[in-house]
Scaffold this motif. Structure first.
Motif, mmCIF file in Angstrom:
data_model
loop_
_atom_site.group_PDB
_atom_site.id
_atom_site.type_symbol
_atom_site.label_atom_id
_atom_site.label_comp_id
_atom_site.label_asym_id
_atom_site.label_seq_id
_atom_site.Cartn_x
_atom_site.Cartn_y
_atom_site.Cartn_z
ATOM 1 N N PHE A 97 88.118 -38.991 -27.615
ATOM 2 C CA PHE A 97 88.032 -37.553 -27.826
ATOM 3 C C PHE A 97 86.759 -36.981 -27.198
ATOM 4 C CE2 PHE A 97 90.930 -38.291 -31.568
ATOM 5 C CZ PHE A 97 91.967 -37.505 -31.094
ATOM 6 N N ALA A 98 85.679 -37.733 -27.255
ATOM 7 C CA ALA A 98 84.401 -37.262 -26.713
ATOM 8 C C ALA A 98 84.429 -37.139 -25.201
ATOM 9 C CB ALA A 98 83.268 -38.206 -27.141
ATOM 10 N N GLU A 99 85.404 -37.767 -24.562
ATOM 11 C CA GLU A 99 85.501 -37.717 -23.106
ATOM 12 C C GLU A 99 86.433 -36.615 -22.627
ATOM 13 O OE1 GLU A 99 86.795 -41.601 -22.095
ATOM 14 O OE2 GLU A 99 85.002 -42.599 -22.885
ATOM 15 N N MET A 100 87.048 -35.883 -23.555
ATOM 16 C CA MET A 100 87.950 -34.791 -23.177
ATOM 17 C C MET A 100 87.135 -33.532 -22.948
ATOM 18 S SD MET A 100 91.216 -35.439 -25.711
ATOM 19 C CE MET A 100 92.288 -36.850 -25.445
ATOM 20 N N LYS A 101 86.970 -33.173 -21.709
ATOM 21 C CA LYS A 101 86.073 -32.076 -21.330
ATOM 22 C C LYS A 101 86.573 -30.710 -21.784
ATOM 23 C CE LYS A 101 83.491 -35.057 -19.233
ATOM 24 N NZ LYS A 101 82.218 -35.484 -19.878
ATOM 25 N N SER A 102 87.892 -30.572 -21.965
ATOM 26 C CA SER A 102 88.453 -29.263 -22.327
ATOM 27 C C SER A 102 88.558 -29.063 -23.829
ATOM 28 C CB SER A 102 89.841 -29.094 -21.701
ATOM 29 O OG SER A 102 89.786 -29.214 -20.296
ATOM 30 N N LEU A 103 88.341 -30.103 -24.612
ATOM 31 C CA LEU A 103 88.572 -30.038 -26.050
ATOM 32 C C LEU A 103 87.609 -29.061 -26.728
ATOM 33 C CD1 LEU A 103 90.412 -31.368 -28.169
ATOM 34 C CD2 LEU A 103 88.590 -33.011 -28.606
ATOM 35 N N LYS A 104 88.182 -28.136 -27.522
ATOM 36 C CA LYS A 104 87.380 -27.146 -28.245
ATOM 37 C C LYS A 104 87.633 -27.179 -29.750
ATOM 38 C CE LYS A 104 85.463 -25.372 -24.595
ATOM 39 N NZ LYS A 104 84.006 -25.578 -24.351
ATOM 40 N N TYR A 105 88.795 -27.677 -30.158
ATOM 41 C CA TYR A 105 89.171 -27.662 -31.579
ATOM 42 C C TYR A 105 89.668 -29.050 -31.947
ATOM 43 C CZ TYR A 105 91.597 -26.141 -35.872
ATOM 44 O OH TYR A 105 92.023 -25.983 -37.172
ATOM 45 N N LEU A 106 89.002 -29.667 -32.929
ATOM 46 C CA LEU A 106 89.402 -31.005 -33.381
ATOM 47 C C LEU A 106 89.353 -31.035 -34.899
ATOM 48 C CD1 LEU A 106 90.183 -33.914 -32.733
ATOM 49 C CD2 LEU A 106 87.754 -34.477 -32.566
ATOM 50 N N ASN A 107 90.514 -31.208 -35.517
ATOM 51 C CA ASN A 107 90.621 -31.231 -36.978
ATOM 52 C C ASN A 107 91.287 -32.539 -37.389
ATOM 53 O OD1 ASN A 107 90.900 -30.779 -39.688
ATOM 54 N ND2 ASN A 107 91.907 -28.785 -39.495
ATOM 55 N N LEU A 108 90.493 -33.435 -37.980
ATOM 56 C CA LEU A 108 90.976 -34.734 -38.452
ATOM 57 C C LEU A 108 90.779 -34.859 -39.960
ATOM 58 C CD1 LEU A 108 89.411 -36.940 -35.608
ATOM 59 C CD2 LEU A 108 91.721 -36.004 -35.698
ATOM 60 N N ALA A 109 90.585 -33.758 -40.643
ATOM 61 C CA ALA A 109 90.244 -33.759 -42.068
ATOM 62 C C ALA A 109 91.407 -34.247 -42.920
ATOM 63 C CB ALA A 109 89.824 -32.352 -42.496
ATOM 64 N N ASN A 110 91.050 -34.762 -44.107
ATOM 65 C CA ASN A 110 92.026 -35.134 -45.149
ATOM 66 C C ASN A 110 93.039 -36.170 -44.667
ATOM 67 O OD1 ASN A 110 90.894 -33.188 -47.001
ATOM 68 N ND2 ASN A 110 91.967 -31.598 -45.858
ATOM 69 N N ASN A 111 92.505 -37.293 -44.192
ATOM 70 C CA ASN A 111 93.295 -38.462 -43.833
ATOM 71 C C ASN A 111 92.651 -39.679 -44.488
ATOM 72 O OD1 ASN A 111 95.594 -37.830 -41.807
ATOM 73 N ND2 ASN A 111 93.892 -36.595 -41.025
ATOM 74 N N VAL A 112 92.939 -40.867 -43.994
ATOM 75 C CA VAL A 112 92.324 -42.087 -44.552
ATOM 76 C C VAL A 112 91.647 -42.890 -43.444
ATOM 77 C CG1 VAL A 112 93.738 -42.320 -46.612
ATOM 78 C CG2 VAL A 112 94.634 -43.170 -44.462
ATOM 79 N N PHE A 113 90.976 -42.190 -42.547
ATOM 80 C CA PHE A 113 90.212 -42.869 -41.506
ATOM 81 C C PHE A 113 89.045 -43.625 -42.133
ATOM 82 C CE2 PHE A 113 91.973 -39.247 -38.956
ATOM 83 C CZ PHE A 113 92.729 -40.019 -38.080
#
Length: 439
Positions: free
Chosen positions: A305-321
């Motif tokens: 994900f850190a290598e995706m230059k266009s990424l502006k919105y990342l929501n990984l909340a409320n899982n079991v990571f």
């Protein structure tokens, strides 16, 4: 005995005149000048163009619009109604409607089959906030439409009713109940469809395994869809936006998901999806929006994900990571939205990320495990802690300068009154003493 001279007046006329001048000057000093009235600008001409006496629209279609309570005093082909937009072709001697948008309709309005038949030249038809009862569309109109939209309109629809629009390229049905045994009933015969939104429509069933490969936009959010995300979805090689949030989907993201190389927005939040995020997602270079929140995804969070230059919105909340968050502050600052809270087994490296970021997860200990949360504080202590964490000297300067703007010393009017009264008192005392000396 010679007569005694008449007593001298205590205030000679000259001094009395001087006293009056001082009083007048003091009064003018404390009386604010009356501002000169600002002349009001001449209002612009409100002359409206006279309504068209003759419409260029086909008389039958003009009658159909009137039956829908659409104002026709102006030519709908030249000056559309402000609440309902229209567009016409260039045919002669009469033009014909090719686009009609009805908004905020009266609940008393009803479609007649005759009116709809006369509108069979329409290519685009849309409704917004029109709680009217739908009727069967003439086949000519149903086959001629390439765009159909209903938002909070038409009360209720059926999959069979929608399926008759075979030649649609754009279908939008939102916040309208659709009675259908599955989405395939609606989309099975739409071989030209490119953009489809059927959201918050109470649709049940499964995601169709066979969708038109030319689709670029798919939104089935807010329904009651169940089952797995079919691997055949990777056939949609032109897909740019996929929204399946707020359903009851289960299973894992297909490993072929990375074949959607043109995907920019993906929303799978609020389902019951599980498993890990597939590595193939790293092959989608243009991702801008990723929402996988409120599922049961597990495993570690991928570094790609850190290598995706266009990424502006990342929501990984409320899982079991679990594990250590693989991001640094440089990446997080580049994002406009980042949510990771609600993963109790996930932690962050406190040497790389500051606690001021308020990530919603604990820092890692030396073993890479979440530290025990600090003891609970009362609300006032939390409030003081938050304010100290985000204290900014600029805010303080702004506050002091703001206060300074309201304290410029004594009011000018009060100061003028004080000076005027002091001058008058001083002058009276001076004149009394002078008159005694002269007497």
């Amino acid at each position: 005995m010679p007569p005694s001279p008449p007593p001298k007046p205590p205030f000679p006329p000259f001094f009395l005149l001087l006293l009056l001048l001082f009083i007048s000057a003091a009064a003018s000093a404390v009386t604010p000048p009356t501002p000169s009235p600002i002349p009001s600008p001449t209002p612009p001409s409100t002359t409206k163009p006279s309504p068209s006496l003759h419409s260029t629209l086909d008389p039958k279609q003009l009658t159909a619009l009137q039956s829908l309570e659409i104002p026709t005093s102006r030519d709908p082909c030249i000056q559309p109604s402000p609440h309902n937009s229209t567009a016409c072709d260039t045919s002669s001697p009469f033009r014909h409607l090719i686009s009609l948008h009805l908004a905020n309709c009266s609940s008393d309005v009803s479609f007649s089959y005759t009116a709809l038949k006369s509108l069979s030249t329409l290519r685009s038809l849309s409704f917004t906030n029109c709680p009217i009862t739908p009727i069967r569309f003439p086949s000519d109109l149903a086959l001629n439409l390439v765009s159909f939209s209903a938002t909070r309109s038409l009360k209720s629809l059926t999959g069979v009713w929608l399926s008759r629009f075979d030649n649609l390229t754009d279908l939008t049905v939102s916040n309208v109940p659709v009675k259908a045994s599955g989405l395939y009933v609606v989309l099975g015969h739409m071989h030209k469809i490119k953009s489809v939104t059927i959201s918050y429509a109470n649709v049940t069933g499964y995601i169709p395994k066979h969708l038109n490969p030319t689709l670029t936009h798919v939104d089935f959010s807010g329904n009651k869809l169940k089952g797995r995300l079919p691997s055949s979805i990777s056939v949609l090689e032109n897909l740019q936006s996929l929204n399946l949030s707020s359903n009851a989907l289960t299973g894992e993201i297909p490993t072929t998901f990375g074949d959607l190389i043109y995907l920019k927005n993906v929303s799978l939040g609020s389902n019951s999806l599980s498993g890990s995020i597939p590595d193939s997602m790293s092959a989608i270079p243009g991702l801008v929006h990723v929402d996988l929140s409120s599922n049961q995804f597990n495993g570690t969070i991928p570094k790609f994900f850190a290598e995706m230059k266009s990424l502006k919105y990342l929501n990984l909340a409320n899982n079991v990571f679990h594990g250590v968050l693989p991001f640094n502050s440089t990446f997080l600052k580049r994002l406009e939205v980042f949510k990771i809270g609600g993963n109790s087994d996930l932690c962050y490296n406190h040497t790389l990320l500051s606690s001021k970021l308020k990530l919603g997860i604990a820092p890692c200990d030396k073993h890479g495990l979440p530290m025990s949360p600090p003891p609970a504080k009362d609300s006032s202590a939390d409030s003081e802690s938050d304010s100290s964490d985000y204290d900014d000297s600029d805010d303080g300067d702004g506050e002091s300068s703001s206060k300074g703007e309201h304290h410029h010393g004594p009011n000018k009017v009060v100061l003028g009154v004080a000076i005027g009264l002091s001058s008058i008192v001083f002058l009276i005392v001076f004149l009394i003493l002078l008159s005694r000396k002269c007497s």
